[in-house]
Write an enzyme that holds these catalytic residues in place. Structure first.
Site, mmCIF file in Angstrom:
data_model
loop_
_atom_site.group_PDB
_atom_site.id
_atom_site.type_symbol
_atom_site.label_atom_id
_atom_site.label_comp_id
_atom_site.label_asym_id
_atom_site.label_seq_id
_atom_site.Cartn_x
_atom_site.Cartn_y
_atom_site.Cartn_z
ATOM 1 N N THR A 1 -19.847 40.301 -0.924
ATOM 2 C CA THR A 1 -20.434 39.681 -2.114
ATOM 3 C C THR A 1 -19.409 38.768 -2.775
ATOM 4 O OG1 THR A 1 -21.843 41.615 -2.457
ATOM 5 C CG2 THR A 1 -21.567 40.125 -4.324
ATOM 6 N N GLN B 1 -27.238 40.052 -0.954
ATOM 7 C CA GLN B 1 -26.204 39.503 -1.833
ATOM 8 C C GLN B 1 -25.744 38.128 -1.344
ATOM 9 O OE1 GLN B 1 -26.097 42.578 -0.440
ATOM 10 N NE2 GLN B 1 -25.412 44.103 -1.928
ATOM 11 N N GLN C 1 -30.670 37.095 -4.922
ATOM 12 C CA GLN C 1 -29.921 38.277 -5.362
ATOM 13 C C GLN C 1 -28.468 37.891 -5.614
ATOM 14 O OE1 GLN C 1 -30.432 41.758 -2.917
ATOM 15 N NE2 GLN C 1 -28.771 42.888 -3.901
ATOM 16 N N ASP C 2 -27.941 38.268 -6.805
ATOM 17 C CA ASP C 2 -26.534 38.036 -7.157
ATOM 18 C C ASP C 2 -26.183 36.550 -7.285
ATOM 19 O OD1 ASP C 2 -26.448 40.747 -6.951
ATOM 20 O OD2 ASP C 2 -24.963 40.846 -5.354
ATOM 21 N N ASP D 1 -30.500 41.546 -9.843
ATOM 22 C CA ASP D 1 -29.121 41.611 -10.355
ATOM 23 C C ASP D 1 -28.488 40.219 -10.390
ATOM 24 O OD1 ASP D 1 -29.664 44.320 -10.151
ATOM 25 O OD2 ASP D 1 -28.447 44.617 -8.360
ATOM 26 N N ARG E 1 -30.080 46.774 -14.911
ATOM 27 C CA ARG E 1 -29.853 48.149 -14.467
ATOM 28 C C ARG E 1 -28.347 48.384 -14.402
ATOM 29 N NH1 ARG E 1 -30.662 48.747 -8.006
ATOM 30 N NH2 ARG E 1 -29.815 46.737 -7.341
ATOM 31 N N TRP F 1 -25.082 48.967 -12.962
ATOM 32 C CA TRP F 1 -24.323 48.925 -11.717
ATOM 33 C C TRP F 1 -23.165 49.929 -11.755
ATOM 34 C CZ3 TRP F 1 -20.662 44.324 -10.242
ATOM 35 C CH2 TRP F 1 -20.226 44.474 -8.926
#
Length: 517
Positions: A284, A314, A336-337, A358, A423, A425
């Site tokens: 990531t 990611q 995502q990310d 996220d 959320r 992490w």
């Protein structure tokens, strides 16, 4: 009685002098007092010279020495049996521990407790990210050969954060007496930004070098311009003007490259794009299309994009670990990310951020103000989460603050997808939405668990005076760490002036936050 004298008296009443110093140790304020006693405090605090300042310095020195040792052991590891992905994660660890040594060195030389807390938080983030690299690839077993020393190092970092936080009020008092306080600005930019930099952000671009795909500039790629900037001398701002075009490259601005600025021709006109992702062998941390570590970075009128798509999981479009970095009128597009607010102090203004899961995540001291946040269509059957904040220690000064912004659906988002504000992490995840417009796509619960009851009592999630059909808090989660803030005093802790280490700030958006909020 003079205020400073009162503070000193209170400190010594708290920790004791003479015989009482042996029974009430400053180490009792740390999460690992036994380690503090054995590695930091070697004698009772019996004189005025051996105060919290000396303890802070000792703690930082021991932690720095341990970081050097840990880095040396990681360098010396035999990785011949590692597969290619494990070697990629190990290489991240080398870079991250080098940065940790740098953060600890400047913490040791600083008299600013706020900056030190930021840099210690960055060092803590680095260590966690080293581990995360292996977890991204489901290679937790490869962490077993890592030196046992890393466990003690983590505890030393946590102790240093605690000690610096205890010392902070006294150091801040001394600093305020010397400086007479900070300036208030009325143009909507952080007080630590010079007037020249503010003009750069507000006026037409004029770069030290020009990047143009058609050959009309000095370079055809952004990476080439960044490489050319390495040879410059002095601390002057170096501006790279990137003409309109689609630049297919991964750009990395290293820690040594300070005070860089990248200016484009506008969101959607100057685009940096790539598609690195965790499914194809990047961590990531290493997947970012545009990654910046050098302090004082600024960007304006740019689009940073990762096109890997939701199926690749990611895939970071922009990663910033730059202290005092500013992104103004930029677009960050991914799934995502998308936006990795990795570490240190960051400010985003008038930006558009797109993603699915996220997609605003990390462990920086970050404020997004007057931004548009667009939730995109995820894979079939998936839900979406705007944030995933990564604070692992309660004394870190980090968090994600979204202020006077708008959360809505992207053009591709259809009905039926459950959307949440965030959320947790990590255990002490901290995220606040203030005075923002939340679209009706936000699920009534507001927030989503990470795994079972993990972090639900230790996180801090706050909402303050949000509007829109998704802002109704009557159906929100009932977690101990969730707060509907009704106090302006509580919300004021997360204003740009306070949360980004400034005393005050006047938002150009007209939100009624002042220095006394």
């Amino acid at each position: 009685m003079d205020k400073l004298v009162i503070i000193i008296v209170l400190i010594f009443l708290m920790f004791g002098l003479g015989h009482s110093a042996t029974s009430i140790s400053p180490c009792s304020q740390t999460p690992y007092p036994q380690l503090c006693h054995s590695l930091v405090v070697t004698k009772p605090l019996t004189t005025i010279d051996q105060t919290q300042f000396e303890l802070r310095e000792s703690a930082l020195k021991v932690t720095l020495n341990k970081a050097h040792h840990a880095h040396g052991l990681i360098v010396a590891m035999d990785v011949s049996s590692f597969n290619e992905r494990a070697k990629v994660a190990w290489a991240d660890c080398l870079e991250l521990y080098e940065d940790t040594i740098y953060q600890l060195n400047r913490s040791l030389g600083s008299n600013d407790p706020g900056s030190t807390q930021t840099w210690l938080s960055a060092a803590t983030t680095n260590q966690q990210t080293c581990k995360n690299g292996f977890m991204d690839f489901n290679l937790a077993s490869y962490l077993k050969p890592f030196p046992v020393i890393l466990s003690d190092f983590s505890k030393l970092l946590s102790n240093s954060l605690a000690i610096n936080k205890v010392v902070a009020p006294l150091m801040a008092s001394l600093s305020t007496k010397k400086t007479g306080g900070r300036r208030l600005l009325s143009d909507g930019f952080p007080e630590w930004m010079s007037s020249a930099d503010r003009k750069l952000l507000q006026t037409a671009p004029k770069g030290d070098v020009v990047v143009a795909q058609d050959g009309s500039g000095d370079y055809k790629t952004i990476s080439a311009a960044v490489a050319a900037a390495k040879g410059r001398s002095g601390g002057k701002r170096f501006v790279i003007y990137v003409k309109a075009g689609v630049y297919k490259e991964n750009v990395v601005i290293s820690r040594s490259m300070k005070n860089l600025m990248v200016i484009g021709d506008g969101m959607g006109s100057t685009i940096v794009t790539a598609s690195k992702n965790s499914q194809d062998g990047a961590t990531t941390f290493g997947s970012a299309t545009f990654a910046v570590s050098g302090d004082g970075f600024m960007a304006r009128d740019m689009t940073f994009e990762n096109t890997a798509g939701p199926q690749k999981h990611q895939a970071v479009a922009l990663r910033s670990g730059s202290d005092h970095s500013v992104f103004y009128s930029c677009s960050i597009k991914g799934y995502q990310d998308s936006l990795y607010v990795y570490a240190q102090r960051q400010f985003y203004r008038d930006c558009d951020i797109y993603g699915t899961i996220d997609f605003i995540f990390g462990n920086a001291v970050s404020v997004l103000q007057n931004c548009n946040i667009y939730i995109r269509k995820p894979m079939s059957g998936q839900w979406t989460t705007v944030t995933a904040q990564g604070r692992t220690d309660p004394n870190e000064n980090t968090g994600i603050v979204i202020h006077n912004s708008r959360v809505t659906g992207g053009s591709d988002l259809s009905g039926g997808v459950k959307c949440y504000l965030g959320r947790p992490w990590q255990k002490y995840s901290r995220t606040v939405f203030m005075k923002s417009s939340l679209g009706g796509l936000i699920n009534s619960a507001g927030w989503l668990p990470w795994s079972g009851n993990f972090a639900l009592s230790t996180l801090y999630y706050g909402e303050y005076m949000n509007t829109g059909p998704g802002a109704d808090t009557s159906g929100r989660v009932k977690w101990p760490g969730y707060h509907v803030m009704t106090s302006a005093t509580e919300a004021g802790k997360f204003s740009v002036g306070n949360f980004l280490a400034g005393d005050a700030w006047i938002p150009s958006t007209g939100v009624p936050f002042t220095s006394g909020l």
